[in-house]
Design a protein around this motif. Structure first.
Motif, PDB file in Angstrom:
ATOM      1  N   ARG A  53       0.835  -1.208   0.000  1.00  0.00           N
ATOM      2  CA  ARG A  53       0.000   0.000   0.000  1.00  0.00           C
ATOM      3  C   ARG A  53       0.869   1.256   0.000  1.00  0.00           C
ATOM      4  NH1 ARG A  53      -1.779  -2.555   4.489  1.00  0.00           N
ATOM      5  NH2 ARG A  53      -3.421  -4.101   4.149  1.00  0.00           N
ATOM      6  N   HIS A  54       2.112   1.109   0.429  1.00  0.00           N
ATOM      7  CA  HIS A  54       2.996   2.277   0.463  1.00  0.00           C
ATOM      8  C   HIS A  54       3.402   2.681  -0.946  1.00  0.00           C
ATOM      9  CE1 HIS A  54       4.417   0.997   4.773  1.00  0.00           C
ATOM     10  NE2 HIS A  54       3.165   1.396   4.740  1.00  0.00           N
ATOM     11  N   ASP A  55       3.385   3.990  -1.197  1.00  0.00           N
ATOM     12  CA  ASP A  55       3.734   4.481  -2.530  1.00  0.00           C
ATOM     13  C   ASP A  55       5.085   3.975  -3.002  1.00  0.00           C
ATOM     14  OD1 ASP A  55       1.441   5.895  -2.623  1.00  0.00           O
ATOM     15  OD2 ASP A  55       2.331   7.833  -2.044  1.00  0.00           O
ATOM     16  N   ARG A  56       6.034   3.913  -2.097  1.00  0.00           N
ATOM     17  CA  ARG A  56       7.389   3.576  -2.519  1.00  0.00           C
ATOM     18  C   ARG A  56       7.676   2.077  -2.476  1.00  0.00           C
ATOM     19  NH1 ARG A  56       7.630   7.641   0.995  1.00  0.00           N
ATOM     20  NH2 ARG A  56       8.470   9.679   0.443  1.00  0.00           N
ATOM     21  N   SER A  57       6.676   1.266  -2.190  1.00  0.00           N
ATOM     22  CA  SER A  57       6.938  -0.171  -2.110  1.00  0.00           C
ATOM     23  C   SER A  57       7.341  -0.731  -3.476  1.00  0.00           C
ATOM     24  CB  SER A  57       5.694  -0.907  -1.606  1.00  0.00           C
ATOM     25  OG  SER A  57       5.866  -2.288  -1.810  1.00  0.00           O
ATOM     26  N   PRO A  58       8.417  -1.521  -3.515  1.00  0.00           N
ATOM     27  CA  PRO A  58       8.869  -2.100  -4.787  1.00  0.00           C
ATOM     28  C   PRO A  58       8.137  -3.406  -5.131  1.00  0.00           C
ATOM     29  CG  PRO A  58      10.382  -2.707  -3.042  1.00  0.00           C
ATOM     30  CD  PRO A  58       9.311  -1.855  -2.401  1.00  0.00           C
ATOM     31  N   ILE A  59       7.154  -3.770  -4.311  1.00  0.00           N
ATOM     32  CA  ILE A  59       6.489  -5.063  -4.462  1.00  0.00           C
ATOM     33  C   ILE A  59       5.414  -4.983  -5.540  1.00  0.00           C
ATOM     34  CG2 ILE A  59       5.008  -6.726  -3.242  1.00  0.00           C
ATOM     35  CD1 ILE A  59       7.937  -6.689  -2.274  1.00  0.00           C
ATOM     36  N   TYR A  60       5.367  -5.984  -6.419  1.00  0.00           N
ATOM     37  CA  TYR A  60       4.296  -6.078  -7.418  1.00  0.00           C
ATOM     38  C   TYR A  60       3.370  -7.210  -6.986  1.00  0.00           C
ATOM     39  CZ  TYR A  60       8.501  -8.604  -8.622  1.00  0.00           C
ATOM     40  OH  TYR A  60       9.654  -9.327  -8.525  1.00  0.00           O
ATOM     41  N   SER A  61       2.182  -7.233  -7.534  1.00  0.00           N
ATOM     42  CA  SER A  61       1.139  -8.108  -6.980  1.00  0.00           C
ATOM     43  C   SER A  61       1.531  -9.579  -6.976  1.00  0.00           C
ATOM     44  CB  SER A  61      -0.174  -7.902  -7.718  1.00  0.00           C
ATOM     45  OG  SER A  61      -0.045  -8.349  -9.037  1.00  0.00           O
ATOM     46  N   GLY A  62       2.394  -9.993  -7.894  1.00  0.00           N
ATOM     47  CA  GLY A  62       2.738 -11.420  -7.965  1.00  0.00           C
ATOM     48  C   GLY A  62       3.949 -11.811  -7.128  1.00  0.00           C
ATOM     49  N   THR A  63       4.497 -10.897  -6.331  1.00  0.00           N
ATOM     50  CA  THR A  63       5.744 -11.193  -5.613  1.00  0.00           C
ATOM     51  C   THR A  63       5.567 -12.291  -4.565  1.00  0.00           C
ATOM     52  OG1 THR A  63       6.312  -8.847  -5.782  1.00  0.00           O
ATOM     53  CG2 THR A  63       7.675 -10.194  -4.325  1.00  0.00           C
ATOM     54  N   HIS A  64       6.419 -13.292  -4.636  1.00  0.00           N
ATOM     55  CA  HIS A  64       6.562 -14.283  -3.570  1.00  0.00           C
ATOM     56  C   HIS A  64       8.002 -14.201  -3.090  1.00  0.00           C
ATOM     57  CE1 HIS A  64       2.876 -16.889  -3.789  1.00  0.00           C
ATOM     58  NE2 HIS A  64       2.731 -16.137  -4.867  1.00  0.00           N
ATOM     59  N   LEU A  65       8.252 -14.684  -1.873  1.00  0.00           N
ATOM     60  CA  LEU A  65       9.630 -14.725  -1.385  1.00  0.00           C
ATOM     61  C   LEU A  65      10.502 -15.511  -2.355  1.00  0.00           C
ATOM     62  CD1 LEU A  65       9.344 -15.568   2.438  1.00  0.00           C
ATOM     63  CD2 LEU A  65      10.086 -13.424   1.423  1.00  0.00           C
ATOM     64  N   ILE A  66      11.785 -15.152  -2.422  1.00  0.00           N
ATOM     65  CA  ILE A  66      12.732 -16.024  -3.121  1.00  0.00           C
ATOM     66  C   ILE A  66      13.595 -16.785  -2.120  1.00  0.00           C
ATOM     67  CG2 ILE A  66      12.987 -15.012  -5.405  1.00  0.00           C
ATOM     68  CD1 ILE A  66      15.378 -13.443  -4.240  1.00  0.00           C
ATOM     69  N   SER A  67      13.656 -16.275  -0.907  1.00  0.00           N
ATOM     70  CA  SER A  67      14.346 -17.029   0.143  1.00  0.00           C
ATOM     71  C   SER A  67      13.262 -17.847   0.837  1.00  0.00           C
ATOM     72  CB  SER A  67      15.008 -16.056   1.118  1.00  0.00           C
ATOM     73  OG  SER A  67      14.120 -15.022   1.513  1.00  0.00           O
ATOM     74  N   SER A  68      13.547 -19.096   1.182  1.00  0.00           N
ATOM     75  CA  SER A  68      12.482 -19.935   1.728  1.00  0.00           C
ATOM     76  C   SER A  68      12.216 -19.570   3.190  1.00  0.00           C
ATOM     77  CB  SER A  68      12.805 -21.416   1.570  1.00  0.00           C
ATOM     78  OG  SER A  68      13.786 -21.805   2.483  1.00  0.00           O
ATOM     79  N   ARG A  69      11.070 -19.999   3.671  1.00  0.00           N
ATOM     80  CA  ARG A  69      10.570 -19.572   4.980  1.00  0.00           C
ATOM     81  C   ARG A  69      11.583 -19.708   6.127  1.00  0.00           C
ATOM     82  NH1 ARG A  69       7.755 -22.801   8.078  1.00  0.00           N
ATOM     83  NH2 ARG A  69       7.085 -24.144   6.392  1.00  0.00           N
ATOM     84  N   PRO A  70      12.206 -20.903   6.323  1.00  0.00           N
ATOM     85  CA  PRO A  70      13.124 -21.025   7.473  1.00  0.00           C
ATOM     86  C   PRO A  70      14.324 -20.077   7.383  1.00  0.00           C
ATOM     87  CG  PRO A  70      12.664 -23.172   6.507  1.00  0.00           C
ATOM     88  CD  PRO A  70      12.072 -22.153   5.586  1.00  0.00           C
ATOM     89  N   LEU A  71      14.713 -19.729   6.153  1.00  0.00           N
ATOM     90  CA  LEU A  71      15.859 -18.836   5.991  1.00  0.00           C
ATOM     91  C   LEU A  71      15.438 -17.377   5.935  1.00  0.00           C
ATOM     92  CD1 LEU A  71      17.534 -21.389   3.876  1.00  0.00           C
ATOM     93  CD2 LEU A  71      19.000 -19.881   5.220  1.00  0.00           C
ATOM     94  N   THR A  72      14.149 -17.121   6.066  1.00  0.00           N
ATOM     95  CA  THR A  72      13.658 -15.749   5.971  1.00  0.00           C
ATOM     96  C   THR A  72      13.137 -15.227   7.299  1.00  0.00           C
ATOM     97  OG1 THR A  72      13.019 -16.175   3.684  1.00  0.00           O
ATOM     98  CG2 THR A  72      12.085 -14.217   4.710  1.00  0.00           C
ATOM     99  N   GLU A  73      12.522 -16.097   8.101  1.00  0.00           N
ATOM    100  CA  GLU A  73      11.877 -15.647   9.331  1.00  0.00           C
ATOM    101  C   GLU A  73      12.905 -15.138  10.345  1.00  0.00           C
ATOM    102  OE1 GLU A  73       9.980 -19.370  10.076  1.00  0.00           O
ATOM    103  OE2 GLU A  73      11.760 -20.269  10.964  1.00  0.00           O
ATOM    104  N   PHE A  74      12.415 -14.283  11.262  1.00  0.00           N
ATOM    105  CA  PHE A  74      13.264 -13.870  12.379  1.00  0.00           C
ATOM    106  C   PHE A  74      13.599 -15.106  13.209  1.00  0.00           C
ATOM    107  CE2 PHE A  74      10.965  -9.721  11.810  1.00  0.00           C
ATOM    108  CZ  PHE A  74      12.080  -8.966  11.507  1.00  0.00           C
ATOM    109  N   PRO A  75      14.830 -15.198  13.735  1.00  0.00           N
ATOM    110  CA  PRO A  75      15.213 -16.408  14.464  1.00  0.00           C
ATOM    111  C   PRO A  75      14.449 -16.607  15.764  1.00  0.00           C
ATOM    112  CG  PRO A  75      16.998 -14.790  14.490  1.00  0.00           C
ATOM    113  CD  PRO A  75      15.952 -14.259  13.563  1.00  0.00           C
ATOM    114  N   ASP A  76      13.774 -15.572  16.266  1.00  0.00           N
ATOM    115  CA  ASP A  76      13.056 -15.725  17.533  1.00  0.00           C
ATOM    116  C   ASP A  76      11.553 -15.524  17.382  1.00  0.00           C
ATOM    117  OD1 ASP A  76      13.103 -13.067  17.001  1.00  0.00           O
ATOM    118  OD2 ASP A  76      13.694 -12.428  19.011  1.00  0.00           O
ATOM    119  N   PHE A  77      11.077 -15.580  16.153  1.00  0.00           N
ATOM    120  CA  PHE A  77       9.632 -15.429  15.936  1.00  0.00           C
ATOM    121  C   PHE A  77       9.291 -16.109  14.614  1.00  0.00           C
ATOM    122  CE2 PHE A  77       5.715 -13.077  14.798  1.00  0.00           C
ATOM    123  CZ  PHE A  77       5.005 -13.236  15.974  1.00  0.00           C
TER     124      PHE A  77
END
Ligand SMILES: Cc1cc2nc3c(=O)[nH]c(=O)nc-3n(C[C@H](O)[C@H](O)[C@H](O)COP(=O)(O)OP(=O)(O)OC[C@H]3O[C@@H](n4cnc5c(N)ncnc54)[C@H](O)[C@@H]3O)c2cc1C
Ligand SMILES: NC(=O)c1ccc[n+]([C@@H]2O[C@H](COP(=O)([O-])OP(=O)(O)OC[C@H]3O[C@@H](n4cnc5c(N)ncnc54)[C@H](OP(=O)(O)O)[C@@H]3O)[C@@H](O)[C@H]2O)c1
Lengths: 447, 211
Positions: A53-77
Motif C-alpha cells: 500500500r505504500h507508494d514507494r513499495s517495490p512489491i508487485y502483486s505477484g511477488t513471492h519470497l525467493i528465500s524460503s521460509r526457514p531462511l527468511t523468518e526472524f530467528p526468535d519469531f
C-alpha cells in the motif's frame, strides 16, 4: 511524550528511522537492552517494502519470497510452519504486522513522520529533525543514539539511453499489476530478480516480450531435488565444502535443473557462481523454451518508436519496464557520517557500525544469499548490546572497538563479485553471521 | 564450532508441521495481562483441570499445549515456540516436569515475557528415556533475558530439593517452595497455592497496565 527536563531532549532514548523489518527488529532489541525508543516511520503503517500500500513499495502483486521460509523468518519469531515454502508478499506483511503487535512495537512508532536530518550534537548525541509527512510541523529532538533502518529498495536506479522514445517507459517500482501488460509489446530491461519476475508475468499477459540483460547469469531454480534451493545450498555450507567445490556443484546443479540457458540465446555468465546476487526463478527457462520470452542484449539507444540493441537489432516495444534495481539513499545524513564514497556506498564496519560515530548504526544495508530478516535481527542485537556496553562499561567497549578494527573485511564481506553498482554490499549469510557472533562474544553473553 | 546464530539444522531440515492440540481458557475482560502458555511433560497431568481456569479467573488468557505424540525434544520445542508466536501478545511460558525442559530450551528460541519452570526435570533418566537423549541437555541463554522462576516442592520425590536449587541457580535465583506437596503441583490438594504464588510473582515482575 516522556518525562525529561527539556521536551526536545530525549535523554538516553534511541532514535530508529523506519519501521520495516529492520526497524522493527531494532526497536525490539533496543528495548530488550532497556532503552527507550522513538521510531519514526514516514508511512502510516509497518512493513516497509512488504507493505504494497505504500507508494514507494517495490512489491508487485505477484511477488513471492525467493528465500524460503526457514531462511527468511526472524530467528526468535517463526512464521507459522503451515505456511508454504515461499509465501506471497501479503503473508510476509501479515507476519511483520503480527511481529509488531506481538511485541507491542507499535507503541514506540510515530507514523507519518519523516526524519529529515540527523546531525551530531557532541558527546555522541544526535539532533534529529522530524517532519510530519502530512505537511506542516517539524521538530528537533535530541537522542543518545540513532539507528538507521530506512531500507535500500525504494529509490529506483535510473536507466538512461540516448535518443528519444515515443513509447512508454516505466521503472519496475511503478509496475504493480500484470493487467497493465495485457495485449502489449513489452521490453523488460535488467536481469535481477525483479526483471526476471516481470519478464515471466509479461510472458503470461503480453503479446510479445523481450528481455534485455547486459550479461549472462546463474539462474537458480526455486527447488532442487524437491527442496527449496537455499536449503540445499545451506546443506553444502553445513558440510563445510570449500567455495571452489560449491561453485562446481552449483554449475552441475544449474545444468541439471535450469539447464543450459545459452541454448535459448542467453549469454554465458561472465562470472562464477556466487559472484553475483542469486537470481531464483524456475519459470524463466520455461517461457524461454516456449519462445514467449525473447532474450536480447543490452539497449544501445532509443529511436522514435524503436529501441536499438547493442547487436544492431531494432525492436518496437510499446512499453519498456526498466528493472534496473534500487540505490541506497541517506538524504538526512551528511555523507561523511557514514563514510559514503562518491558512488553513494557507505563504508561501515559489518555494513552496520559507523566507523567514526559509535552511536550511529545502520540495519539491513546488505544483500545476503538468504533472507534479510535473520541478519537484520542479529545486527540489531549487536547494535543494542554495543550501545548498552558503551554506557555500562566504556573501557570494555573501547577494547571491543579496538579488537573489531582488526577483523578483516574479507571475513564478512563477499570477496569476489561482479563489479557493478549493486554488488558492494553482497554478503554470505554464514560468514556474516559468524562475524556478528564473534562481536557478540567479545561483548559478552549472546542474547 | 557450535553457533547460536548459524542454525543449519533449522535451515536445512525444518521440523515438519503437525496438528497441535491447544486448549484455552480466556478471561472475561482483557486487563492487559500477558497470555500464559502451559507446557506439560509427556507424563504430566493436565493443566486444564485446575490451573488454566484459575489463571483465567485472575485475568490471564491461558493456553495449554499437549505434547506432539512421539515428538522428540526438538519437535516439542518447535511446537512450543510455534504456539507462543501465534498468540496475540508476548507470552509467559510455564512448563512442568519434562515440559520445563521443553520450556527451558524454547527460551533460547523465543523471547518469552517471563518463564516458570515447575518441578523441572532437566536431566537424568527421565530425560534420557523420554527423548532418547543420553547427554545432559544444554540449556540456552534465554532470548531477551526474561525473568525466570523455578517452583517446586522440597518433598517431591521425582525432583529433589537439590535439583530445584541447581535449576534456579542456573537462572540466578532461588526456587519458590511448596513444602508438603508432591511432583504434580497442579493436581494435588492445595493446587491453588502454587498457581496463586506464580501469578503473584508474575504480577510483581511485569509492569502491567492498570497496576
Ligand atoms: C521485489 C522484492 C522482493 C524481495 N524479496 C525478498 C525475499 O524473498 N527475501 C528477503 O529476505 N528479502 C527480500 N527482499 C528484500 C527486502 O528489501 C527486505 O526483505 C526487507 O524489506 C528489508 O527491510 P528494511 O526494513 O531494511 O527496509 P524497508 O522494508 O524498505 O523499510 C524501510 C522503512 O523505512 C521508512 N523510511 C525510509 N526513510 C525514512 C525516513 N527518512 N524517515 C522515516 N521513515 C523512513 C520507509 O518508509 C520504510 O517503511 C525483496 C525486495 C524486493 C524489492
Ligand atoms: N522475492 C522476490 O521475488 C524478489 C523479486 C525481486 C527482487 N528481489 C530482491 O530485491 C532486490 C532488488 O532486485 P532488482 O532485481 O530490482 O534489482 P537488482 O538486483 O539491482 O538488479 C538490477 C538488474 O538490472 C541491471 N542493470 C542495472 N543498471 C543497468 C543499466 N544501466 N543498463 C542495463 N542493465 C542494468 C543489473 O545488471 P548487472 O548484473 O550488470 O548489475 C541487474 O541485472 C534484490 O535484493 C532482489 O533479490 C526479490
Amino acid at each position: 511524550m516522556h518525562d525529561t527536563p527539556d521536551p526536545g531532549d530525549r535523554g538516553d532514548a534511541v532514535c530508529v528511522v523506519g519501521a520495516g523489518a529492520s526497524g522493527l527488529a531494532a526497536i525490539k532489541s533496543l528495548r530488550e537492552q532497556g532503552f527507550a525508543v522513538d521510531c519514526y516511520e514516514r508511512e502510516t503503517s509497518v512493513g516497509g517494502a512488504w507493505n504494497w500500500r505504500h507508494d514507494r513499495s517495490p512489491i508487485y502483486s505477484g511477488t513471492h519470497l525467493i528465500s524460503s521460509r526457514p531462511l527468511t523468518e526472524f530467528p526468535d519469531f517463526p512464521m507459522p510452519d503451515t505456511w508454504p515454502d515461499y509465501p506471497h508478499h501479503s503473508k510476509v506483511l501479515e507476519y511483520l504486522e503480527r511481529y509488531a503487535k506481538h511485541f507491542r512495537l507499535d507503541q514506540d512508532i510515530w507514523f507519518g513522520m519523516e526524519v529529515s536530518s540527523a546531525v551530531p550534537a557532541g558527546d555522541g548525541k544526535w539532533d534529529v529533525t522530524i517532519r510530519s509527512t502530512g505537511g506542516g510541523s517539524s521538530r528537533v529532538q535530541r537522542y543518545a543514539a540513532i539507528v538507521v533502518a530506512n531500507g535500500h529498495n525504494w529509490s529506483p536506479a535510473a536507466f538512461e539511453a540516448p535518443g528519444d522514445f515515443t513509447g512508454q517507459v516505466i521503472h519496475a517500482s511503478a509496475y504493480k499489476d500484470p493487467a497493465r501488460l495485457r495485449g502489449r509489446k513489452v521490453l523488460v530491461v535488467g536481469g535481477g530478480n525483479t526483471g526476471c519476475d516481470i519478464a515471466v508475468e509479461a510472458a503470461q499477459q503480453a503479446t510479445r516480450v523481450w528481455h534485455s540483460t547486459r550479461r549472462g547469469y546463474w539462474l537458480a531454480p526455486k527447488y532442487v531435488f524437491g527442496r527449496p534451493a537455499d536449503q540445499v545450498n545451506d546443506r553444502l555450507l553445513r558440510w563445510g565444502l570449500p567455495l571452489r567445490l560449491r561453485q562446481w556443484l552449483y554449475r552441475r546443479t544449474v545444468k541439471l535443473t535450469s539447464g543450459d540457458l545459452t541454448r535459448y540465446g542467453l549469454a554465458e555468465p561472465d562470472h562464477r557462481p556466487y559472484e553475483s546476487h542469486p537470481i531464483v526463478n524456475s519459470q524463466l527457462p520455461y517461457y524461454l523454451g516456449h519462445g514467449t520470452i525473447e532474450p536480447v542484449p543490452d539497449v544501445e539507444r532509443y529511436d522514435g518508436a524503436s529501441v536499438i540493441l547493442t547487436d544492431g537489432t531494432k525492436i518496437e516495444p510499446d512499453l519498456v519496464i526498466t528493472a534496473t534495481g534500487y540505490r541506497p539513499r541517506f538524504d538526512f545524513l551528511a555523507p561523511e557520517l557514514l563514510d559514503t564514497d562518491e558512488d553513494g556506498r557507505p563504508d561501515l564496519h559489518l555494513h552496520a557500525f559507523a566507523r567514526r560515530h559509535p552511536t550511529l548504526a545502520v540495519i539491513g544495508l546488505l544483500q545476503p544469499d538468504s533472507g534479510v530478516f535473520p541478519l537484520a535481527h542479529w545486527q540489531s542485537v549487536a547494535v543494542a548490546r554495543w550501545l548498552r556496553l558503551r554506557v555500562t562499561d566504556p573501557e570494555r567497549a573501547a577494547a571491543v572497538q579496538q579488537k573489531e578494527s582488526t577483523r578483516p573485511v574479507q571475513s564478512w564481506s563477499r570477496r569476489r563479485v561482479i563489479p557493478t553498482q549493486r554488488h558492494w554490499f553482497e554478503v554470505d549469510h554464514v560468514d556474516y553471521l559468524r562475524s556478528v557472533e564473534g562481536l557478540l562474544n567479545e561483548m559478552g553473553s549472546v542474547r | 564450532m557450535k553457533s547460536d546464530l548459524v542454525r543449519f539444522e533449522d535451515w536445512t531440515d525444518p521440523v515438519p508441521p503437525a496438528a497441535r492440540e491447544v486448549v484455552s481458557r480466556l478471561p472475561e475482560d482483557d486487563i492487559g495481562h500477558p497470555p500464559l502458555l502451559f507446557v506439560p511433560g509427556t507424563s504430566s497431568p493436565s493443566f486444564a483441570e485446575h490451573w488454566l481456569g484459575h489463571a483465567a479467573g485472575r485475568g490471564f488468557s491461558s493456553y495449554a499445549l499437549s505434547p506432539r505424540p512421539g515428538g522428540d525434544l526438538r519437535a516439542q520445542v518447535h511446537d512450543t515456540v510455534q504456539v507462543a508466536a501465534s498468540l496475540p501478545r508476548q507470552a509467559v511460558l510455564i512448563g512442568h516436569g519434562l515440559g520445563a525442559l521443553v520450556v527451558a530450551r524454547a527460551l533460547g528460541r523465543y523471547p518469552a515475557r517471563a518463564a516458570v519452570l515447575t518441578a523441572p526435570v532437566l536431566s537424568g533418566w527421565a530425560v534420557a528415556r523420554a527423548f532418547s537423549l543420553f547427554s545432559r541437555p544444554v540449556l540456552p541463554a534465554p532470548a531477551g533475558d526474561p525473568p525466570v522462576l523455578v517452583a517446586g516442592s522440597p518433598d517431591d520425590r521425582a525432583v529433589k530439593r537439590k535439583a530445584l536449587d541447581r535449576a534456579a541457580a542456573g537462572y540466578g535465583g532461588a526456587p519458590l517452595l511448596f513444602p508438603g506437596m508432591g511432583h504434580d503441583l497442579m493436581l494435588e490438594e492445595g493446587w491453588e497455592e502454587p498457581i496463586d504464588a506464580i501469578l503473584d510473582w508474575l504480577e510483581k515482575q511485569l509492569p502491567m497496565p492498570g497496576h
